[in-house]
Design a protein around this motif. Structure first.
Motif, mmCIF file in Angstrom:
data_model
loop_
_atom_site.group_PDB
_atom_site.id
_atom_site.type_symbol
_atom_site.label_atom_id
_atom_site.label_comp_id
_atom_site.label_asym_id
_atom_site.label_seq_id
_atom_site.Cartn_x
_atom_site.Cartn_y
_atom_site.Cartn_z
ATOM 1 N N ILE A 166 1.136 3.742 -3.019
ATOM 2 C CA ILE A 166 0.155 4.802 -3.265
ATOM 3 C C ILE A 166 0.772 6.166 -2.928
ATOM 4 O O ILE A 166 0.738 7.103 -3.738
ATOM 5 C CB ILE A 166 -1.139 4.582 -2.445
ATOM 6 N N ILE A 198 -11.681 21.054 -2.242
ATOM 7 C CA ILE A 198 -11.806 19.685 -2.756
ATOM 8 C C ILE A 198 -12.497 18.779 -1.734
ATOM 9 O O ILE A 198 -13.317 17.937 -2.102
ATOM 10 C CB ILE A 198 -10.416 19.137 -3.218
ATOM 11 N N ASP A 229 -5.526 6.918 -4.947
ATOM 12 C CA ASP A 229 -5.730 6.221 -3.676
ATOM 13 C C ASP A 229 -6.811 5.164 -3.812
ATOM 14 O O ASP A 229 -6.625 4.006 -3.469
ATOM 15 C CB ASP A 229 -6.090 7.252 -2.598
ATOM 16 N N GLU A 230 -7.931 5.586 -4.403
ATOM 17 C CA GLU A 230 -9.057 4.651 -4.522
ATOM 18 C C GLU A 230 -8.722 3.474 -5.419
ATOM 19 O O GLU A 230 -8.943 2.320 -5.071
ATOM 20 C CB GLU A 230 -10.285 5.379 -5.096
ATOM 21 N N TYR A 264 0.811 -1.216 0.000
ATOM 22 C CA TYR A 264 0.000 0.000 0.000
ATOM 23 C C TYR A 264 0.851 1.276 0.000
ATOM 24 O O TYR A 264 0.376 2.340 -0.375
ATOM 25 C CB TYR A 264 -0.946 0.009 1.203
ATOM 26 N N PHE A 284 -17.090 5.612 -6.836
ATOM 27 C CA PHE A 284 -18.035 6.708 -7.070
ATOM 28 C C PHE A 284 -17.314 8.062 -7.083
ATOM 29 O O PHE A 284 -17.560 8.914 -7.949
ATOM 30 C CB PHE A 284 -19.118 6.676 -5.980
ATOM 31 N N LEU A 285 -16.390 8.198 -6.139
ATOM 32 C CA LEU A 285 -15.618 9.451 -6.089
ATOM 33 C C LEU A 285 -14.777 9.632 -7.346
ATOM 34 O O LEU A 285 -14.706 10.717 -7.927
ATOM 35 C CB LEU A 285 -14.700 9.472 -4.851
ATOM 36 N N TYR A 338 -6.448 16.444 0.971
ATOM 37 C CA TYR A 338 -7.699 15.902 0.419
ATOM 38 C C TYR A 338 -8.143 14.703 1.234
ATOM 39 O O TYR A 338 -7.401 14.196 2.082
ATOM 40 C CB TYR A 338 -7.575 15.552 -1.073
ATOM 41 N N GLY A 355 -4.926 12.648 -6.858
ATOM 42 C CA GLY A 355 -4.484 11.938 -5.628
ATOM 43 C C GLY A 355 -5.574 11.039 -5.094
ATOM 44 O O GLY A 355 -5.334 9.864 -4.786
ATOM 45 N N ILE A 356 -6.782 11.559 -5.026
ATOM 46 C CA ILE A 356 -7.907 10.763 -4.509
ATOM 47 C C ILE A 356 -8.125 9.545 -5.394
ATOM 48 O O ILE A 356 -8.259 8.419 -4.919
ATOM 49 C CB ILE A 356 -9.187 11.623 -4.444
ATOM 50 N N TYR A 386 -17.800 4.134 -1.601
ATOM 51 C CA TYR A 386 -17.704 5.501 -2.132
ATOM 52 C C TYR A 386 -16.480 5.735 -3.022
ATOM 53 O O TYR A 386 -16.407 6.736 -3.711
ATOM 54 C CB TYR A 386 -17.703 6.525 -0.986
ATOM 55 N N GLY A 387 -15.542 4.772 -2.963
ATOM 56 C CA GLY A 387 -14.279 4.980 -3.688
ATOM 57 C C GLY A 387 -14.444 5.213 -5.177
ATOM 58 O O GLY A 387 -14.121 6.284 -5.699
ATOM 59 N N LYS A 389 -7.604 15.838 -6.917
ATOM 60 C CA LYS A 389 -8.521 14.885 -7.560
ATOM 61 C C LYS A 389 -7.769 13.642 -8.018
ATOM 62 O O LYS A 389 -8.228 12.512 -7.842
ATOM 63 C CB LYS A 389 -9.221 15.544 -8.747
ATOM 64 N N SER A 427 -10.060 10.835 0.864
ATOM 65 C CA SER A 427 -10.565 9.793 -0.035
ATOM 66 C C SER A 427 -11.643 9.007 0.705
ATOM 67 O O SER A 427 -11.993 9.309 1.851
ATOM 68 C CB SER A 427 -9.428 8.891 -0.490
ATOM 69 N N SER A 428 -12.154 7.965 0.088
ATOM 70 C CA SER A 428 -13.276 7.222 0.671
ATOM 71 C C SER A 428 -12.888 6.578 2.008
ATOM 72 O O SER A 428 -13.738 6.425 2.880
ATOM 73 C CB SER A 428 -13.787 6.177 -0.320
ATOM 74 N N ASN A 444 -5.697 1.201 -4.253
ATOM 75 C CA ASN A 444 -6.187 0.451 -3.105
ATOM 76 C C ASN A 444 -6.999 -0.759 -3.564
ATOM 77 O O ASN A 444 -6.776 -1.889 -3.130
ATOM 78 C CB ASN A 444 -7.028 1.407 -2.254
ATOM 79 N N ASP A 466 -6.027 9.423 3.300
ATOM 80 C CA ASP A 466 -6.308 8.370 2.325
ATOM 81 C C ASP A 466 -6.260 6.990 2.988
ATOM 82 O O ASP A 466 -6.292 6.881 4.219
ATOM 83 C CB ASP A 466 -5.338 8.472 1.156
ATOM 84 N N THR A 467 -6.163 5.953 2.187
ATOM 85 C CA THR A 467 -6.195 4.574 2.686
ATOM 86 C C THR A 467 -5.203 4.356 3.825
ATOM 87 O O THR A 467 -5.551 3.871 4.902
ATOM 88 C CB THR A 467 -5.848 3.603 1.533
ATOM 89 N N VAL A 468 -3.945 4.734 3.558
ATOM 90 C CA VAL A 468 -2.879 4.452 4.518
ATOM 91 C C VAL A 468 -3.000 5.359 5.748
ATOM 92 O O VAL A 468 -2.979 4.882 6.891
ATOM 93 C CB VAL A 468 -1.502 4.611 3.844
#
Lengths: 720, 98
Positions: free
Chosen positions: A601, B81, A628-629, A598, A696-697, B50, A624-625, A693-694, A622, B52-53, A632, B20-22
């Motif tokens: 990422i 954001i 990540d999603e 991980y 979807f985002l 930012y 970055g998000i 939500y991942g 954006k 994330s989910s 992951n 984020d995830t981590v």
């Protein structure tokens, strides 16, 4: 050359043309005159036609016969008229024809015109015989004169009355008048001169000249008396149709013209014959001689001048002698030219080799690596030019050189080779940039007897610092395209290279960030002129550069060529034109991951943010998000032995493209019935599922998404 | 990433970096070690780049736990954001964002 229109033919045609024109004019004038001078001309024409008639009556037996016959006729008629008994008798005085015949037979005479039947009275028969002769002569006169009718007439004096007797081809008639009055018969006015008498259509008598349908001509017949004097016996009336005469006179005119034309043709033919022997033949001689020289010029190596023999001493002979002189000159000249042509051929071949050497000395016109993309364009004005460009890496920096050697042709090219080699050698061996250029200058200035020099722009590009350090040695100022704006690289202008020894060169620095484009060019571009002697100018260079801001380098160069062509049209290019464009690449970042962790990422997002420092914060976040999603998900669901992830970031014009390729599960995140529940705030908190939500985002934050699975590799492409 | 926890009138969590995830796992670990005595928890996102989910999940579970305890959660200083993320997911309707 084949002669299609020989000179003599032309002259002959001209002669014919002139003749026909002349005839035409003559005819027109004549016709006009004909109408104007009508009476005179008519009478003249009649007179012309009367020669034969005059001859007939004036000379020979005809005249004698006529006079003798006329005398008899006169006598007979007189006898008849002088007989008072029969004088007044006419056919109506008799109750029958038999009575009429009987009356005249008894008296052995006939009044005329005779009453149809031929009664054989001896006097009448004698009269008939004489009258026949007269008729015959009249007919002959009538036909030979072209008149429409002919009459013979004379006047008898019958005491208180005068009688005019008319004899035609077939009959005799008469008319009478009182003393001092006129005859009332078609014919003549006795008191007038015969040629003055004109009778009009209504048979009325007029005096003087007047245009009428008929025109009467008189010929007076005379008799020589014993005392030797001429006495008038009778007159010959010739009656002409006016229109007929006019027509005939035109016919005469035409026949005259035909004769004239024929004469002209003969004259022209004679002329042609003479012209042939005096001009054409000699000209042909000249032509043959010229052709043979031309032929020899084309084929043979040894050309001998031709001697021309001319007997005449005219212009052509003079031309021939000039020709002989010219011929000798040509032969000499051609021999010289032949020698020079060989020499030129050799020289041109050498120039071609030189040009090839020179062009091969330049680096490729296209270059690409992870830092820069370069496109160059060079168009020499002559075969061997004085412009050049060069680029190379040294000490982790990229050097780009553009230069223009003063002068053209071979000397400029040799100087250019020297300058190019020196620049590279000094830059790569000398640690100081300024010093390197100063040394190049000194070397070029040393023993520079032909006083050649080089203008040059030398750029040292530092990718890490994102700047260009440059020395401008008297060269055209370049431009940088930064974020769609054109900036002039307007630093210190140093003296040219090779112009003078021991000069200091100032170096300058300008920002050159990722995505920026540098435009270098030589004065051949901005100083190109059109037919109005206007220069293409810096302004147009700048505008064209700006116009093509969104184009690739290759397209930018094409745009320059196109705009330049539109500007100069057909004007000749008088200077070398060189354009070099260089773009600092920022467009792509490629990352490879081979570990299932991980932590990749964070590493990926960090590297992405470093690689695109100018990207807007929102877009960075954006991406970055999304990273990540998606990463992951990929890592979580991976079941492969060795996970391979390749990520590429590409900066597009306004967008950022992210491509994630992996060998994990074939799972299209965007093709699911993602029933993401957008929270409304009235839900029972406990029942809320915190996942889902991942993707979807990712879908919401990116502009577009795509997924492909080819050859065990899934690829997700996102545009932000 | 940096997590700053302050005990003032409220229980304040300042999160620096990307949520984020981590990092949300790490944040979760950090929060697990804390005992919330205050009635109000403020999640300050002033320096949060930012979310994330994974971050959303964390916030949702935090909200659940605090609600159970009768405590309130406020989210402070949300950047554009993050605001967008909260908005599109409807989290604006569930969380108290100031």
């Amino acid at each position: 050359m084949k002669i299609r229109f020989p000179i003599i033919l032309k002259i002959a045609l001209l002669g014919l043309l002139v003749t026909s024109l002349g005839s035409g004019v003559a005819l027109t004038i004549s016709t006009l005159n004909q109408n104007k001078r009508s009476e005179e001309t008519l009478i003249e024409n009649i007179d012309k036609s009367l020669y034969s008639v005059d001859y007939m009556f004036e000379e020979g037996d005809n005249s004698q016969d006529l006079l003798a016959g006329l005398k008899n006729v006169k006598d007979y008629i007189k006898t008849v008229y002088s007989n008072p008994d029969i004088k007044e008798k006419t056919l109506k005085d008799f109750s029958s024809f038999e009575e009429y015949e009987k009356y005249f037979q008894e008296r052995d005479s006939w009044v005329f015109p005779p009453p149809g039947a031929m009664i054989a009275s001896p006097a009448y028969l004698e009269f008939r015989k004489n009258f026949k002769e007269i008729s015959h002569i009249l007919l002959e006169a009538h036909l030979s004169s072209g008149a429409r009718a002919a009459y013979l007439c004379y006047e008898e004096d019958d005491g208180d009355k005068k009688r005019l007797i008319f004899m035609g081809d077939s009959r005799i008639t008469y008319t009478e008048r009182e003393e001092g009055s006129f005859y009332h018969l078609p014919g003549s006015h006795y008191d007038l001169k015969p040629q003055d008498i004109i009778i009009d259509e209504k048979n009325e008598l007029y005096q003087g000249y007047k245009i009428n349908s008929y025109l009467t001509r008189f010929i007076e017949l005379t008799e020589t008396l014993e005392d030797g004097t001429e006495a008038p016996v009778a007159s010959l009336f010739l009656e002409y149709d006016r229109k007929e005469i006019q027509k005939r006179s035109m016919d005469i005119l035409f026949s005259e013209l035909i004769i004239l034309g024929s004469v002209m043709v003969v004259v022209i033919m004679l002329y042609m014959l003479i012209a042939y022997f005096t001009i054409t033949k000699n000209l042909k001689k000249l032509t043959v001689a010229t052709d043979s020289i031309s032929h020899e010029l084309k084929q043979a190596n040894n050309i001998t001048p031709k001697k021309l023999e001319f007997r005449s001493h005219d212009e052509i002979a003079s031309l021939a002698s000039s020709f002989e002189v010219m011929e000798e000159e040509i032969v000499n000249y051609v021999n010289i030219i032949k020698k020079e042509a060989k020499e030129n051929e050799r020289r041109e071949a050498e120039l071609e080799v030189a040009s090839n050497i020179q062009l091969s000395a330049l680096p490729a016109s296209s270059y690409l690596d992870e830092n820069v993309e370069l496109k160059a364009f060079i168009k020499p004005a002559k075969v061997v030019g004085g412009d050049f460009y060069d680029y190379f890496y040294h000490d982790d920096k990229f050097f780009l050189i553009i230069a223009d050697v003063s002068g053209k042709g071979v000397p400029a090219a040799l100087f250019m080779m020297k300058a190019k080699q020196l620049l590279k050698a000094k830059i790569t061996s000398e640690s100081s940039f300024r010093k390197a250029i100063a040394e190049v200058n000194n070397e070029l200035a040393l023993n520079n007897e032909s006083s050649l020099f080089v203008t040059s722009f030398i750029a040292r590009i530092d990718f890490e610092k994102e700047e260009i350090c440059y020395i401008n040695a008297g060269h055209e100022k370049p431009y940088i395209l930064h974020n769609g704006e054109v900036i002039k690289v307007d630093g210190t202008a140093n003296f040219v290279l090779g112009g003078m020894e021991d000069i200091e060169f100032e170096e300058e620095t300008i920002k050159f960030e990722k995505g920026d484009t540098l435009l270098l060019f030589t004065d051949g571009l901005n100083e190109s002129i059109n037919s109005k002697q206007e220069e293409f100018s810096y302004e147009r260079v700048e505008n064209t550069f700006k116009e093509g801001k969104d184009l690739s380098l290759e397209e930018k160069i094409h745009l320059f060529q196109q705009r330049l062509q539109e500007f100069v049209q057909n004007e000749e290019q008088f200077d070398d034109i060189t354009i070099v464009t260089l773009k600092r690449e920022d467009s792509t970042l490629s990352l490879r991951y081979r570990n299932k962790d991980y932590q990749i990422i964070e590493d990926c997002v960090n590297k992405f943010q470093e690689a695109f420092p100018n990207l807007e914060e929102e877009k960075k976040s954006k991406v970055g998000i999304a990273l990540d999603e998606l990463l992951n998900n990929i890592i979580s669901y991976d079941e492969s032995e060795q996970l391979e992830i390749d990520i590429t970031f590409t900066k597009l014009q306004d967008d950022m493209k992210v491509t994630i390729s992996h060998n994990g599960q074939d799972f299209n995140p965007f093709n699911q019935d993602n029933e993401v529940k957008v929270l409304q705030g009235n839900e029972d908190l406990e029942s809320l599922n915190p996942g889902g939500y991942g993707v979807f985002l990712v879908q919401t934050l990116s502009k577009s998404q795509a997924y492909t699975y080819i050859k065990d590799h899934a690829t997700i492409t996102l545009i932000f | 990433m940096e997590i700053r926890i302050k005990h003032e009138d409220a229980f304040i969590i300042e999160f620096v970096g990307r949520l984020d995830t981590v990092t949300s796992l790490e944040l979760q670990k950090a929060l697990d070690q804390e005992e919330v005595k205050e009635n109000l928890v403020i999640f300050d996102m002033k320096e949060t780049e930012y979310i994330s989910s994974a971050g959303l999940r964390l916030l949702l579970s935090l909200k659940k736990n605090l609600t159970k305890q009768g405590k309130a959660l406020e989210i402070h200083n949300v950047n554009d954001i993050c605001k967008e993320v909260f908005k599109v997911t409807g989290f604006v309707n569930v969380l108290t964002i100031k």
